[in-house]
Structure formats: C-alpha cells, structure tokens
Design an enzyme around this catalytic site. Structure first.
Site, PDB file in Angstrom:
ATOM      1  N   TYR A 156      79.179   9.919 -27.272  1.00  0.00           N
ATOM      2  CA  TYR A 156      77.814   9.868 -27.826  1.00  0.00           C
ATOM      3  C   TYR A 156      77.803   9.027 -29.110  1.00  0.00           C
ATOM      4  CZ  TYR A 156      73.507  11.647 -30.029  1.00  0.00           C
ATOM      5  OH  TYR A 156      72.280  11.757 -30.642  1.00  0.00           O
ATOM      6  N   LYS A 160      75.778   5.444 -30.101  1.00  0.00           N
ATOM      7  CA  LYS A 160      74.856   5.320 -31.230  1.00  0.00           C
ATOM      8  C   LYS A 160      75.329   4.227 -32.194  1.00  0.00           C
ATOM      9  CE  LYS A 160      71.818   8.326 -29.931  1.00  0.00           C
ATOM     10  NZ  LYS A 160      70.476   7.868 -29.561  1.00  0.00           N
TER      11      LYS A 160
HETATM   12  P1  NAD Z   1      65.234  15.484 -26.839  1.00  0.00           P
HETATM   13  O1  NAD Z   1      66.281  15.787 -25.840  1.00  0.00           O
HETATM   14  O2  NAD Z   1      64.249  16.519 -27.209  1.00  0.00           O
HETATM   15  O3  NAD Z   1      64.440  14.161 -26.443  1.00  0.00           O
HETATM   16  C1  NAD Z   1      65.032  13.076 -25.779  1.00  0.00           C
HETATM   17  C2  NAD Z   1      63.964  12.382 -24.977  1.00  0.00           C
HETATM   18  O4  NAD Z   1      64.556  11.289 -24.260  1.00  0.00           O
HETATM   19  C3  NAD Z   1      63.335  13.313 -23.932  1.00  0.00           C
HETATM   20  O5  NAD Z   1      61.942  13.141 -23.956  1.00  0.00           O
HETATM   21  C4  NAD Z   1      63.906  12.799 -22.617  1.00  0.00           C
HETATM   22  O6  NAD Z   1      63.067  12.975 -21.515  1.00  0.00           O
HETATM   23  C5  NAD Z   1      64.085  11.313 -22.915  1.00  0.00           C
HETATM   24  N1  NAD Z   1      65.055  10.733 -22.017  1.00  0.00           N
HETATM   25  C6  NAD Z   1      66.374  11.005 -21.906  1.00  0.00           C
HETATM   26  N2  NAD Z   1      66.910  10.304 -20.896  1.00  0.00           N
HETATM   27  C7  NAD Z   1      65.907   9.562 -20.347  1.00  0.00           C
HETATM   28  C8  NAD Z   1      65.837   8.654 -19.267  1.00  0.00           C
HETATM   29  N3  NAD Z   1      66.911   8.350 -18.522  1.00  0.00           N
HETATM   30  N4  NAD Z   1      64.659   8.061 -18.996  1.00  0.00           N
HETATM   31  C9  NAD Z   1      63.559   8.359 -19.732  1.00  0.00           C
HETATM   32  N5  NAD Z   1      63.560   9.230 -20.755  1.00  0.00           N
HETATM   33  C10 NAD Z   1      64.720   9.820 -21.054  1.00  0.00           C
HETATM   34  O7  NAD Z   1      66.036  15.029 -28.115  1.00  0.00           O
HETATM   35  P2  NAD Z   1      65.634  14.578 -29.584  1.00  0.00           P
HETATM   36  O8  NAD Z   1      66.446  15.406 -30.482  1.00  0.00           O
HETATM   37  O9  NAD Z   1      64.162  14.490 -29.782  1.00  0.00           O
HETATM   38  O10 NAD Z   1      66.293  13.128 -29.588  1.00  0.00           O
HETATM   39  C11 NAD Z   1      65.583  11.915 -29.685  1.00  0.00           C
HETATM   40  C12 NAD Z   1      66.562  10.833 -30.087  1.00  0.00           C
HETATM   41  O11 NAD Z   1      67.132  11.167 -31.358  1.00  0.00           O
HETATM   42  C13 NAD Z   1      67.754  10.696 -29.134  1.00  0.00           C
HETATM   43  O12 NAD Z   1      68.067   9.335 -28.973  1.00  0.00           O
HETATM   44  C14 NAD Z   1      68.865  11.417 -29.862  1.00  0.00           C
HETATM   45  O13 NAD Z   1      70.142  10.937 -29.506  1.00  0.00           O
HETATM   46  C15 NAD Z   1      68.521  11.118 -31.302  1.00  0.00           C
HETATM   47  N6  NAD Z   1      69.082  12.066 -32.262  1.00  0.00           N
HETATM   48  C16 NAD Z   1      68.755  13.378 -32.244  1.00  0.00           C
HETATM   49  C17 NAD Z   1      69.301  14.236 -33.202  1.00  0.00           C
HETATM   50  C18 NAD Z   1      68.994  15.696 -33.265  1.00  0.00           C
HETATM   51  O14 NAD Z   1      69.652  16.395 -34.063  1.00  0.00           O
HETATM   52  N7  NAD Z   1      68.059  16.214 -32.510  1.00  0.00           N
HETATM   53  C19 NAD Z   1      70.186  13.738 -34.146  1.00  0.00           C
HETATM   54  C20 NAD Z   1      70.494  12.389 -34.136  1.00  0.00           C
HETATM   55  C21 NAD Z   1      69.931  11.563 -33.190  1.00  0.00           C
END
Ligand code: NAD
Length: 248
Positions: A156, A160
């Site tokens: 992961y 990133k």
């Molecule tokens: P989440 O899992 O709630 O949301 C992720 C979204 O991506 C979902 O709506 C999902 O449907 C969509 N998605 C995933 N695979 C897909 C695909 N193949 N086609 C279309 N849509 C797809 O997670 P989040 O926490 O809101 O994360 C959003 C972004 O932030 C991500 O890229 C994640 O890596 C990043 N992030 C999150 C955190 C955290 O702590 N939550 C920290 C750092 C980075």
C-alpha cells in the site's frame, strides 16, 4: 478566496469517506461536482442529494478505476456533458494490509491497478480535457505511509509513494499549460478504511499524533478545496500533509 464558482470538479470514490467530504466541501464552495462511485450507487445518490439540498449542483458518474477504457470513456463524457472539467481529485483507493512476506502477487496487482494505474489513467483523461483551456487542477490522494512507511503496509505504501513521483513529474510536464498537480497525503482519518482498527490500536496511534486525535474526512477535504482554488495558483508538485503532525 477559496471559491470554486463556475468550476466543474470530478472526485473519484466520492460515495463515502474522504471523497464524499471533498465532494460536499467543493460544492459548498460553488463547484459543480461530479460524484464518482464504483459500486455504491445509493450512497453516491445520497451525496448528490446532500449537495442539491444545500443549493449546490452535482451529478453522478460510474466506473471501475481498474478498467482503463471505462475511465477514459466516462471522463470524456463528463467533459462533454458539462462542457469542461477543471478539477480532478483522484481519491479512489484501497488498502490491502499484511506482512510483507505474506503478500501475494494478486494483492500487489490489485493495489497497483487501483491506486496507481487507476489514478494515473484518470489523471491522463482529465489532463487531456484541461490542455486547451490552459487551466486545471489535479489532486492525488496518497497517504502518510507513502512517506514514512508502516509495518504491514509495504505494498500500500509503495502505491502511495508512486503517486508522489507521478504528481511531481506531471506538475513539471503540465506547468506550461497553467495546470497544477499536487498530492494530499492524509494521516489516519476516521473512515470505513480505518474502521477495522481496534480500540487498542486507535489508542496507541493517538498517542503518537502530536495533535492528539485521528483526523476526520473534512480535515482532508479542506486541503483539497485549497489546492483546487485560485488561492493555490502558485502551488504545484507539492505534497500537502494532513496528518495531525504524525509525520513532519
Ligand atoms: P474508503 O474506503 O471509505 O473510500 C475509498 C473509495 O474508493 C470508496 O468510495 C470506493 O468505492 C472507491 N474505490 C475503491 N476501489 C475502486 C475501484 N476499483 N473503482 C472505483 N472506485 C473504487 O476510504 P477513505 O479512507 O475515504 O480513502 C480515500 C482515499 O484516501 C484512498 O485513496 C485512501 O488510500 C486514502 N487514505 C485514507 C486514509 C485513512 O486513514 N482513511 C489515510 C491515508 C490515505
């Protein structure tokens, strides 16, 4: 200063979490928002309703970011429908956690296809629409672990970190077209992605975050609104860290 009136913004993965908060925040700042979803149509429709009820404008787009052809076709259709595309937030992503020696080829491929290839194809499609008007904003959502690493997140973190290199290269390539490309790197944000953390893990984590709490999606949305706005016109190729001080 941060208004986005007349702008059209596409946010991938906007049915929940960080994407949802970003869609709502951008609409509140005047953007016409295209709410992208992969599977959760109902949740995405609710986001559109929240925006409309607040007096904003939004519609939906559906594609799987791992299907390059659909990404390209649907983003071209967004431009056709709205006559423009000014802002892309490449937020859709997945986390597959596990100790490095147990990582399977399938996990590696899926992470790469979703987090890197999916974001880059979306960026490429959006950038194509931004060339002629000579303006645009691309924002990649990466992660604190892309810079600091984390046990159990080798693959992961690699995906990133890849976005950082891509954003900096794109920033250089498109600067002469007045298009900025930046990264928002969230720390630990309370969403479905981090819901599986145990209370104990959460407590340990909170102890090492200088601001003493995990983040909320609105914390990240605010950085995206800033980068999309006129106020950030001289900011490109940067990583904006939204992590409570976890990594400096
Ligand atoms: P989440 O899992 O709630 O949301 C992720 C979204 O991506 C979902 O709506 C999902 O449907 C969509 N998605 C995933 N695979 C897909 C695909 N193949 N086609 C279309 N849509 C797809 O997670 P989040 O926490 O809101 O994360 C959003 C972004 O932030 C991500 O890229 C994640 O890596 C990043 N992030 C999150 C955190 C955290 O702590 N939550 C920290 C750092 C980075």
């Amino acid at each position: 200063m941060f208004r986005l009136d007349t702008k059209v913004a596409l946010i991938t993965g906007a049915s929940r979490g960080i994407g949802r908060a970003t869609a709502i925040a951008m609409a509140a700042h005047g953007a016409r928002v295209v709410v992208h979803y992969g599977k959760s149509r109902q949740a995405a429709e609710e986001v559109v309703k929240i925006i409309s009820d607040a007096g904003g404008e939004a519609d939906l787009v559906n594609f799987d970011v791992t299907h390059s052809e659909s990404v390209e076709t649907e983003i071209a259709a967004v431009e056709k429908r709205h006559g423009r595309l000014d802002i892309l937030v490449a937020n859709a992503g997945i986390a597959v956690d596990g100790l490095a020696l147990r990582l399977s080829d399938e996990d590696l491929d899926l992470l790469w296809q979703t987090n890197v290839r999916g974001s880059l194809i979306a960026a490429k499609s959006a950038l194509r629409t931004m060339l002629k008007p000579k303006q645009g904003r691309v924002i990649f959502v990466s992660s604190v672990v892309g810079e600091m690493g984390n046990v159990g997140q080798t693959a992961y973190a690699a995906t990133k970190a890849a976005l950082h290199g891509a954003a900096k290269s794109l920033a250089r390539e498109f600067a002469s077209r007045n298009i900025t490309v930046n990264v928002v790197a969230p720390g630990f944000i309370d969403t479905d992605m981090t819901a599986k953390l145990s209370d104990d893990q959460r407590e340990q984590l909170t102890k090492v975050i200088p601001l003493g709490r995990t983040g909320v999606p609105d914390d990240v949305a605010a950085a995206c609104v800033y980068l999309a706005s006129h106020a950030a016109r001289y900011v490109t190729g940067q990583v904006v860290r939204v992590n409570g001080g976890l990594y400096m």
